[in-house]
Design an enzyme around this catalytic site. Structure first.
Site, PDB file in Angstrom:
ATOM      1  N   SER A 198       0.837  -1.195   0.000  1.00 30.18           N
ATOM      2  CA  SER A 198       0.000   0.000   0.000  1.00 30.18           C
ATOM      3  C   SER A 198       0.878   1.254   0.000  1.00 30.18           C
ATOM      4  CB  SER A 198      -0.963  -0.043   1.194  1.00 30.18           C
ATOM      5  OG  SER A 198      -1.967   0.928   1.051  1.00 30.18           O
ATOM      6  N   ASP A 231      -9.297  -6.035  -4.743  1.00 31.33           N
ATOM      7  CA  ASP A 231      -8.969  -4.935  -3.838  1.00 31.33           C
ATOM      8  C   ASP A 231      -9.949  -3.789  -4.064  1.00 31.33           C
ATOM      9  OD1 ASP A 231      -7.806  -2.836  -2.400  1.00 31.33           O
ATOM     10  OD2 ASP A 231      -5.766  -3.477  -2.869  1.00 31.33           O
ATOM     11  N   HIS A 251      -7.624  -6.018   0.185  1.00 35.82           N
ATOM     12  CA  HIS A 251      -6.428  -5.179   0.252  1.00 35.82           C
ATOM     13  C   HIS A 251      -5.387  -5.690   1.247  1.00 35.82           C
ATOM     14  CE1 HIS A 251      -4.164  -1.490  -0.369  1.00 35.82           C
ATOM     15  NE2 HIS A 251      -4.127  -1.285   0.940  1.00 35.82           N
TER      16      HIS A 251
END
Length: 401
Positions: free
Chosen positions: A239, A337, A377
């Site tokens: 991320s 995601d 995610h």
């Protein structure tokens, strides 16, 4: 009086150290990135919309079992290293596995040798894996310990995965970096009662500076990872950890004491904040919480040119001939995601697909590959399987190609 003061300071620091230790944050509750509950709309939303705030766990809700089964061979052998003294989060976790039982470190074990039987060994004998966590610069529940599940899989001496066993023979150790965090409205702090070294009030570029300082500290302790040594490292980011990894690379050329990685693995990464906000306007306020708006384009690596990235990689050091001038970039993302869209991966990959320009003969050649992973995610690091798989693939490419 001085002795008493030093004693009280030591006790306070020890309390904070235990509070922010990996064990404290490896609780069996479910961690989410702070944007998990955000309702995504393509229409512009008000900056004071509180839909993105993560609700507190109800008192009668049972926690999940995630993170409860980390083996003692991991938890009892992690060293916590402080790379700066201003904040308790300026630290990294270090894990050095025991040496392999029998295989020679200098030989390429299967399956890498089977894939490329005629390819000579890569100049670097062994690699370190260095991980940078996500959490949108601010989540105090997503720290270096988020790498534990992956670490457990990668270091399992009894793994049924032959590629994992091969990776172990080429891995010197593992590092997971903590860095100072920005404020989080769901986790407020009172500056009048919170010690300064526990405050979460960092901003960009302080956060990036922490990552660079951690790398500098690590390489000072392990000089074999610097040019001329027989070890290198792969920088892995999830991320905004991928955001930090790519931006760290671009800033290494201006930093003393930091050699660049041999490869970078970006997992569910954010590479273009302008595009991200166009897709998810509600993220504006969260990004502004840590990064000034005028810096959004500058930290968006997907808006750089290929030649600029390759030149920065070469200028950071370690350039040479043949394979020593090759670098690896593996971009991994899941189409499941819902927090960071697949378009972020495409934007970053297109930098290397569409632009073949060079900034001169000294620029390294970056081999950019794309890998689709499965799950939401955070799933890749929550159980560790997908994150371990993409790390294994990158190491395999570096050692075997």
């Amino acid at each position: 009086m001085k002795k008493l003061t030093r004693y009280l300071q030591k006790q306070a620091l020890q309390y904070s150290d235990e509070k922010y230790s990996s064990a404290a944050y490896l609780s069996p509750r479910r961690n989410h990135e702070p944007q998990e509950k955000l309702k995504h709309h393509l229409k512009t939303t008000s900056s004071d919309n509180n839909n993105h705030l993560r609700p507190k766990m109800p008192p009668n809700r049972k926690p999940s079992n995630r993170g409860a089964a980390i083996p003692s061979r991991i938890s009892s052998n992690i060293q916590r290293v402080q790379y700066a003294s201003e904040n308790i989060l300026q630290s990294y976790e270090l894990f050095i596995p025991p040496p392999p039982a029998s295989e020679s470190d200098s030989a390429i074990p299967p399956p890498y040798s089977e894939k490329h039987p005629s390819t000579p060994s890569f100049p670097i004998k062994r690699l370190w894996i260095i991980f940078i966590h996500g959490g949108y610069f601010r989540d105090p529940s997503i720290l270096a310990s988020s790498f534990h599940a992956t670490l457990s899989l990668l270091t399992d001496p009894n793994s049924p995965d032959q590629q994992i066993l091969a990776l172990q023979r080429h891995t010197a150790g593992y590092v997971s970096i903590n860095y100072r965090l920005a404020p989080h409205e769901a986790h407020p702090q009172d500056p009048t009662t919170t010690p300064s070294y526990e405050m979460r009030n960092a901003r960009w570029p302080e956060i990036l500076g922490d990552v660079l300082n951690a790398l500098r500290h690590f390489q000072a302790k392990h000089p074999s990872t610097r040019p001329g040594g027989d070890e290198g490292y792969v920088l892995v980011g999830h991320s905004v950890g991928a955001t930090l990894a790519m931006n760290a690379l671009l800033h290494m050329q201006n930093q003393e004491g930091i050699a660049p990685p041999v490869g970078i693995v970006g997992v569910s990464g954010i590479y273009d904040f302008i595009r991200l906000h166009e897709t998810f306007p509600g993220y504006d306020a969260m990004t502004r919480n840590a990064v000034d708006e005028e810096d959004w384009e500058g930290i968006s690596v997907a808006r750089k040119r290929r030649g600029e990235i390759e030149a920065a990689w070469a200028a950071a050091g370690g350039e040479g001939g043949g394979k020593e001038n090759k670098r690896w970039l593996l971009l991994a993302h899941s189409k499941e995601d819902t927090l960071v869209d697949w378009g972020q991966l495409e934007a970053m990959a297109n930098v290397f697909k569409m632009d073949s320009s060079k900034d001169g003969p000294a620029a390294v050649t970056v081999k950019c590959d794309v890998e689709e992973i499965k799950g939401k995610h955070n799933a890749c690091w929550e159980d560790g399987r997908e994150l371990a798989r993409v790390i294994e693939r990158c190491v395999g490419e570096i050692v075997g190609v």
